[in-house]
Design a protein around this motif. Structure first.
Motif, PDB file in Angstrom:
ATOM      1  N   PRO A 171       0.811  -1.233   0.000  1.00  0.00           N
ATOM      2  CA  PRO A 171       0.000   0.000   0.000  1.00  0.00           C
ATOM      3  C   PRO A 171       0.836   1.272   0.000  1.00  0.00           C
ATOM      4  CG  PRO A 171      -0.016  -1.001   2.177  1.00  0.00           C
ATOM      5  CD  PRO A 171       0.696  -1.970   1.272  1.00  0.00           C
ATOM      6  N   THR A 172       2.140   1.176   0.302  1.00  0.00           N
ATOM      7  CA  THR A 172       2.981   2.374   0.339  1.00  0.00           C
ATOM      8  C   THR A 172       3.507   2.750  -1.048  1.00  0.00           C
ATOM      9  OG1 THR A 172       5.019   1.109   0.761  1.00  0.00           O
ATOM     10  CG2 THR A 172       3.704   1.766   2.674  1.00  0.00           C
ATOM     11  N   VAL A 173       3.319   1.859  -2.022  1.00  0.00           N
ATOM     12  CA  VAL A 173       3.811   2.126  -3.371  1.00  0.00           C
ATOM     13  C   VAL A 173       2.846   3.070  -4.092  1.00  0.00           C
ATOM     14  CG1 VAL A 173       4.312   1.120  -5.636  1.00  0.00           C
ATOM     15  CG2 VAL A 173       5.049  -0.053  -3.552  1.00  0.00           C
ATOM     16  N   LEU A 174       3.373   4.179  -4.605  1.00  0.00           N
ATOM     17  CA  LEU A 174       2.554   5.109  -5.376  1.00  0.00           C
ATOM     18  C   LEU A 174       2.504   4.621  -6.826  1.00  0.00           C
ATOM     19  CD1 LEU A 174       3.867   8.549  -4.059  1.00  0.00           C
ATOM     20  CD2 LEU A 174       1.785   7.349  -3.391  1.00  0.00           C
ATOM     21  N   SER A 175       1.303   4.519  -7.380  1.00  0.00           N
ATOM     22  CA  SER A 175       1.155   3.999  -8.737  1.00  0.00           C
ATOM     23  C   SER A 175      -0.006   4.668  -9.445  1.00  0.00           C
ATOM     24  CB  SER A 175       0.930   2.482  -8.700  1.00  0.00           C
ATOM     25  OG  SER A 175      -0.309   2.192  -8.069  1.00  0.00           O
ATOM     26  N   ARG A 176      -0.002   4.556 -10.746  1.00  0.00           N
ATOM     27  CA  ARG A 176      -1.131   5.032 -11.557  1.00  0.00           C
ATOM     28  C   ARG A 176      -1.106   4.328 -12.908  1.00  0.00           C
ATOM     29  NH1 ARG A 176       0.580   9.937 -14.797  1.00  0.00           N
ATOM     30  NH2 ARG A 176       2.812  10.181 -14.432  1.00  0.00           N
ATOM     31  N   GLY A 177      -2.268   4.082 -13.439  1.00  0.00           N
ATOM     32  CA  GLY A 177      -2.385   3.542 -14.788  1.00  0.00           C
ATOM     33  C   GLY A 177      -2.793   4.677 -15.713  1.00  0.00           C
ATOM     34  N   ILE A 178      -2.199   4.731 -16.911  1.00  0.00           N
ATOM     35  CA  ILE A 178      -2.537   5.809 -17.845  1.00  0.00           C
ATOM     36  C   ILE A 178      -2.723   5.265 -19.256  1.00  0.00           C
ATOM     37  CG2 ILE A 178      -1.254   7.545 -16.515  1.00  0.00           C
ATOM     38  CD1 ILE A 178       0.921   7.396 -18.738  1.00  0.00           C
ATOM     39  N   MET A 179      -3.542   5.959 -20.026  1.00  0.00           N
ATOM     40  CA  MET A 179      -3.580   5.757 -21.467  1.00  0.00           C
ATOM     41  C   MET A 179      -2.708   6.866 -22.037  1.00  0.00           C
ATOM     42  SD  MET A 179      -4.200   4.422 -24.313  1.00  0.00           S
ATOM     43  CE  MET A 179      -5.325   3.055 -24.069  1.00  0.00           C
ATOM     44  N   ASP A 180      -1.514   6.505 -22.463  1.00  0.00           N
ATOM     45  CA  ASP A 180      -0.519   7.479 -22.883  1.00  0.00           C
ATOM     46  C   ASP A 180      -0.917   8.146 -24.209  1.00  0.00           C
ATOM     47  OD1 ASP A 180       2.173   8.518 -22.146  1.00  0.00           O
ATOM     48  OD2 ASP A 180       2.703   7.762 -24.119  1.00  0.00           O
ATOM     49  N   VAL A 181      -0.334   9.317 -24.465  1.00  0.00           N
ATOM     50  CA  VAL A 181      -0.556  10.000 -25.740  1.00  0.00           C
ATOM     51  C   VAL A 181      -0.194   9.088 -26.906  1.00  0.00           C
ATOM     52  CG1 VAL A 181       0.155  11.956 -27.173  1.00  0.00           C
ATOM     53  CG2 VAL A 181      -0.136  12.260 -24.718  1.00  0.00           C
ATOM     54  N   SER A 182       0.779   8.199 -26.674  1.00  0.00           N
ATOM     55  CA  SER A 182       1.245   7.286 -27.718  1.00  0.00           C
ATOM     56  C   SER A 182       0.263   6.165 -28.021  1.00  0.00           C
ATOM     57  CB  SER A 182       2.578   6.667 -27.295  1.00  0.00           C
ATOM     58  OG  SER A 182       2.392   5.818 -26.165  1.00  0.00           O
ATOM     59  N   GLY A 183      -0.788   6.003 -27.191  1.00  0.00           N
ATOM     60  CA  GLY A 183      -1.749   4.927 -27.396  1.00  0.00           C
ATOM     61  C   GLY A 183      -1.416   3.667 -26.634  1.00  0.00           C
ATOM     62  N   GLN A 184      -0.355   3.702 -25.828  1.00  0.00           N
ATOM     63  CA  GLN A 184       0.008   2.549 -25.012  1.00  0.00           C
ATOM     64  C   GLN A 184      -0.587   2.672 -23.616  1.00  0.00           C
ATOM     65  OE1 GLN A 184       4.384   2.802 -25.679  1.00  0.00           O
ATOM     66  NE2 GLN A 184       4.263   0.657 -26.268  1.00  0.00           N
ATOM     67  N   LEU A 185      -1.119   1.559 -23.110  1.00  0.00           N
ATOM     68  CA  LEU A 185      -1.585   1.494 -21.728  1.00  0.00           C
ATOM     69  C   LEU A 185      -0.373   1.214 -20.850  1.00  0.00           C
ATOM     70  CD1 LEU A 185      -4.005   1.294 -19.697  1.00  0.00           C
ATOM     71  CD2 LEU A 185      -3.888  -1.170 -20.075  1.00  0.00           C
ATOM     72  N   LYS A 186      -0.185   2.023 -19.797  1.00  0.00           N
ATOM     73  CA  LYS A 186       0.986   1.861 -18.942  1.00  0.00           C
ATOM     74  C   LYS A 186       0.575   1.894 -17.472  1.00  0.00           C
ATOM     75  CE  LYS A 186       4.136   4.117 -22.222  1.00  0.00           C
ATOM     76  NZ  LYS A 186       5.079   5.248 -22.437  1.00  0.00           N
ATOM     77  N   VAL A 187       1.221   1.030 -16.685  1.00  0.00           N
ATOM     78  CA  VAL A 187       1.123   1.112 -15.227  1.00  0.00           C
ATOM     79  C   VAL A 187       2.453   1.655 -14.740  1.00  0.00           C
ATOM     80  CG1 VAL A 187       0.825  -0.127 -13.066  1.00  0.00           C
ATOM     81  CG2 VAL A 187      -0.514  -0.803 -15.070  1.00  0.00           C
ATOM     82  N   LEU A 188       2.413   2.799 -14.064  1.00  0.00           N
ATOM     83  CA  LEU A 188       3.618   3.494 -13.619  1.00  0.00           C
ATOM     84  C   LEU A 188       3.742   3.426 -12.108  1.00  0.00           C
ATOM     85  CD1 LEU A 188       3.207   6.727 -15.797  1.00  0.00           C
ATOM     86  CD2 LEU A 188       4.478   4.666 -16.395  1.00  0.00           C
ATOM     87  N   VAL A 189       4.977   3.271 -11.645  1.00  0.00           N
ATOM     88  CA  VAL A 189       5.270   3.242 -10.208  1.00  0.00           C
ATOM     89  C   VAL A 189       6.300   4.324  -9.912  1.00  0.00           C
ATOM     90  CG1 VAL A 189       6.343   1.897  -8.361  1.00  0.00           C
ATOM     91  CG2 VAL A 189       4.686   0.815  -9.876  1.00  0.00           C
ATOM     92  N   TRP A 190       6.110   5.023  -8.800  1.00  0.00           N
ATOM     93  CA  TRP A 190       7.031   6.091  -8.413  1.00  0.00           C
ATOM     94  C   TRP A 190       8.216   5.499  -7.653  1.00  0.00           C
ATOM     95  CZ3 TRP A 190       7.949  11.007  -9.459  1.00  0.00           C
ATOM     96  CH2 TRP A 190       8.771  11.748  -8.600  1.00  0.00           C
ATOM     97  N   PHE A 191       9.425   5.781  -8.164  1.00  0.00           N
ATOM     98  CA  PHE A 191      10.644   5.342  -7.497  1.00  0.00           C
ATOM     99  C   PHE A 191      11.283   6.545  -6.805  1.00  0.00           C
ATOM    100  CE2 PHE A 191      10.009   1.806 -10.332  1.00  0.00           C
ATOM    101  CZ  PHE A 191      10.509   0.715  -9.616  1.00  0.00           C
ATOM    102  N   GLU A 192      11.330   6.462  -5.495  1.00  0.00           N
ATOM    103  CA  GLU A 192      11.825   7.585  -4.711  1.00  0.00           C
ATOM    104  C   GLU A 192      13.293   7.880  -5.004  1.00  0.00           C
ATOM    105  OE1 GLU A 192      11.079  10.770  -2.444  1.00  0.00           O
ATOM    106  OE2 GLU A 192       9.605   9.212  -2.903  1.00  0.00           O
ATOM    107  N   GLY A 193      14.082   6.811  -5.248  1.00  0.00           N
ATOM    108  CA  GLY A 193      15.502   6.998  -5.491  1.00  0.00           C
ATOM    109  C   GLY A 193      15.784   7.855  -6.707  1.00  0.00           C
ATOM    110  N   SER A 194      15.087   7.573  -7.821  1.00  0.00           N
ATOM    111  CA  SER A 194      15.301   8.337  -9.057  1.00  0.00           C
ATOM    112  C   SER A 194      14.367   9.530  -9.169  1.00  0.00           C
ATOM    113  CB  SER A 194      15.101   7.428 -10.269  1.00  0.00           C
ATOM    114  OG  SER A 194      13.775   6.897 -10.279  1.00  0.00           O
ATOM    115  N   ARG A 195      13.408   9.622  -8.250  1.00  0.00           N
ATOM    116  CA  ARG A 195      12.418  10.704  -8.263  1.00  0.00           C
ATOM    117  C   ARG A 195      11.720  10.770  -9.619  1.00  0.00           C
ATOM    118  NH1 ARG A 195      10.770  12.400  -3.665  1.00  0.00           N
ATOM    119  NH2 ARG A 195      10.238  14.438  -4.560  1.00  0.00           N
TER     120      ARG A 195
END
Length: 375
Positions: A171-195
Motif C-alpha cells: 500500500p505504500t507504493v505510489l502507482s497510476r495507470g494511464i492511457m498514454d498519448v502514444s496509445g500505449q496502456l501503462k502502469v507506472l510506479v514512483w521510485f523515490e531513489g530516481s524521483r
C-alpha cells in the motif's frame, strides 16, 4: 484566463469552475451532482478520489472523480460500467503532452457472448490490443499477472455493475495507470531513489502495434527505438504537433498525383516507388483478377484513390486513400504511388551526386599525380 477562474462549491452541492470574463455565463464546468442535502463538502481522499459528500454522513457520496476518469486510473478506481445508471468508466488519452483535451486512444472493458476482456481502441472503433478473455483468475493475454502477488487485476461482475480494478500489494507504493498519448496502456510506479515514474507494465509492448501510431503515410520502426518517418514524397503535416507527441496528422503529399481515368496516360504521369522489407497496411485489399505485377499496377493506376500496391506470392494487394500502420520490419515490398516528377527529381539528384563524385575523384587523382611529379 487563469487569473479570472475560480473553483467553488455551490449552494446546491455542485463543484463549479467559473470564469468571470466569459460573456455568455460564467460556468466553465459543473460536476452536475444530484445532492439530496443542502449541507455538502468537497474532499480529496487519501486514495486520490475527489468527492462531494454529505457534511454529516461521510458515506453519503453524491459525486466522485473516480466515476469520471480522464487519462489516468488510480488504485481503487474502476474500469467498467454500471448497469443501473448506465455509467461507463474508461480512460482516454490526452491530445498531446500539453493539451489535456481528449485524444484518439481509449481503454475500456468489453463484454461479448458472455466473455469479458479489456481493449484499447483508436477513435472508439479500431481495436488494436486486447487483454484476452477473463478465465476466472487472469486475462489470457497478460501473463505478467500469473504466478505473482505484488500486481493483480480484480474482476467483479454482479447484477448492478461490472468492473476491473488493479491492486498493488504494497500500500505504500505510489502507482497510476494511464492511457498514454502514444496509445500505449501503462502502469507506472514512483521510485523515490530516481524521483521519477517508471513503467512496470506496457500494452501493447511494441509502439508500432498501436493503430495509426505515426499517422498516415509514415513508416514506424521499433529498432533501435520507436520512431516515425515520412514516406518518400511526403512531409510532416504539423511539425509543432509532432514535437508534442501528437502524430495523428502524419505526413502529407508534396506533389499531387496526375490521377487520370485513362490508365495509359496515368501510367506516364504516376510512377511507383518500391519500399522493401515492410509490413503491409492491415486494410490492404486482395485483387484476385490481377495475376501479374503489371496487371496489379494497372489496377492501382485505374483508381484515383489507390495509393500503393504490393505483388508477391500472396497475389495482388492494393491500398486506397491514407496508408496507416506500415512498419519497417517485414518481408513485403510496398510500391508507393507518386507523381512522376518526384521520381525524376530523385534521379536527377542521384545523377548529380554520381557526377560530383566522379569529378571529385578525378580532381583528387590529378592532384596526386601532380604532387608525385613535383616529388
Amino acid at each position: 484566463n487563469l487569473s479570472s477562474c475560480k473553483l467553488l462549491l455551490s449552494l446546491d452541492g455542485n463543484l463549479l469552475i467559473l470564469d468571470d470574463h466569459l460573456a455568455n455565463g460564467s460556468t466553465v464546468w459543473s460536476s452536475k451532482s444530484n445532492s439530496t442535502t443542502n449541507s455538502t463538502v468537497a474532499a480529496l481522499l487519501d486514495n486520490g478520489n475527489l468527492v462531494i459528500r454529505s457534511a454529516s454522513n461521510a458515506s453519503l457520496v453524491f459525486w466522485q472523480s473516480f466515476d469520471h476518469p480522464t487519462d489516468a486510473l488510480l488504485q481503487g478506481a474502476k474500469i467498467g460500467w454500471n448497469n443501473a445508471t448506465g455509467l461507463v468508466r474508461r480512460i482516454v488519452s490526452t491530445k498531446n503532452t500539453i493539451d489535456q483535451a481528449p485524444g484518439v486512444y481509449s481503454f475500456e472493458l468489453s463484454g461479448h457472448n458472455g466473455y469479458t476482456s479489456m481493449v484499447s481502441t483508436f477513435n472508439s472503433s479500431k481495436q488494436y490490443w486486447s487483454s484476452g478473455d477473463w478465465d476466472g483468475r487472469h486475462f489470457s493475454n497478460i501473463p505478467e499477472t500469473v504466478g505473482q502477488t505484488w500486481l493483480s487485476l480484480n474482476f467483479t461482475s454482479k447484477e448492478q455493475e461490472t468492473y476491473i480494478e488493479y491492486v498493488i500489494e504494497d500500500p505504500t507504493v505510489l502507482s497510476r495507470g494511464i492511457m498514454d498519448v502514444s496509445g500505449q496502456l501503462k502502469v507506472l510506479v514512483w521510485f523515490e531513489g530516481s524521483r521519477d515514474w517508471q513503467a512496470i507494465f506496457t500494452a501493447p509492448k511494441s509502439q508500432c502495434d498501436v493503430y495509426a501510431s505515426c499517422g498516415p503515410f509514415t513508416v514506424c520502426n521499433d529498432v533501435p527505438f520507436p520512431s516515425c518517418t515520412c514516406m518518400k514524397g511526403y512531409s510532416i503535416q504539423s511539425p509543432q504537433d509532432w514535437e508534442l507527441d501528437d502524430r495523428t496528422d502524419g505526413c502529407s503529399r508534396d506533389t499531387p498525383l496526375y490521377c487520370n481515368s485513362n490508365t495509359s496516360a496515368a501510367g506516364v504521369a504516376d510512377k511507383f516507388y518500391p519500399m522493401p522489407s515492410v509490413q503491409l497496411p492491415s486494410d490492404a485489399q486482395n485483387v484476385g483478377t490481377a495475376t501479374s505485377e503489371e496487371e496489379c499496377s494497372l489496377v492501382c493506376l485505374g483508381s484515383c484513390s489507390c495509393t500503393a500496391y504490393s505483388y508477391d506470392q500472396g497475389g495482388c494487394s492494393i491500398c486506397h486513400d491514407k496508408l496507416f500502420n506500415v512498419r519497417q520490419q517485414g518481408n513485403s515490398v510496398l510500391r508507393l504511388r507518386l507523381a512522376a516528377k518526384e521520381l525524376q527529381s530523385s534521379k536527377t539528384n542521384k545523377r548529380g551526386v554520381i557526377i560530383g563524385a566522379a569529378v571529385g575523384a578525378s580532381a583528387a587523382t590529378l592532384s596526386l599525380i601532380f604532387l608525385l611529379i613535383i616529388w
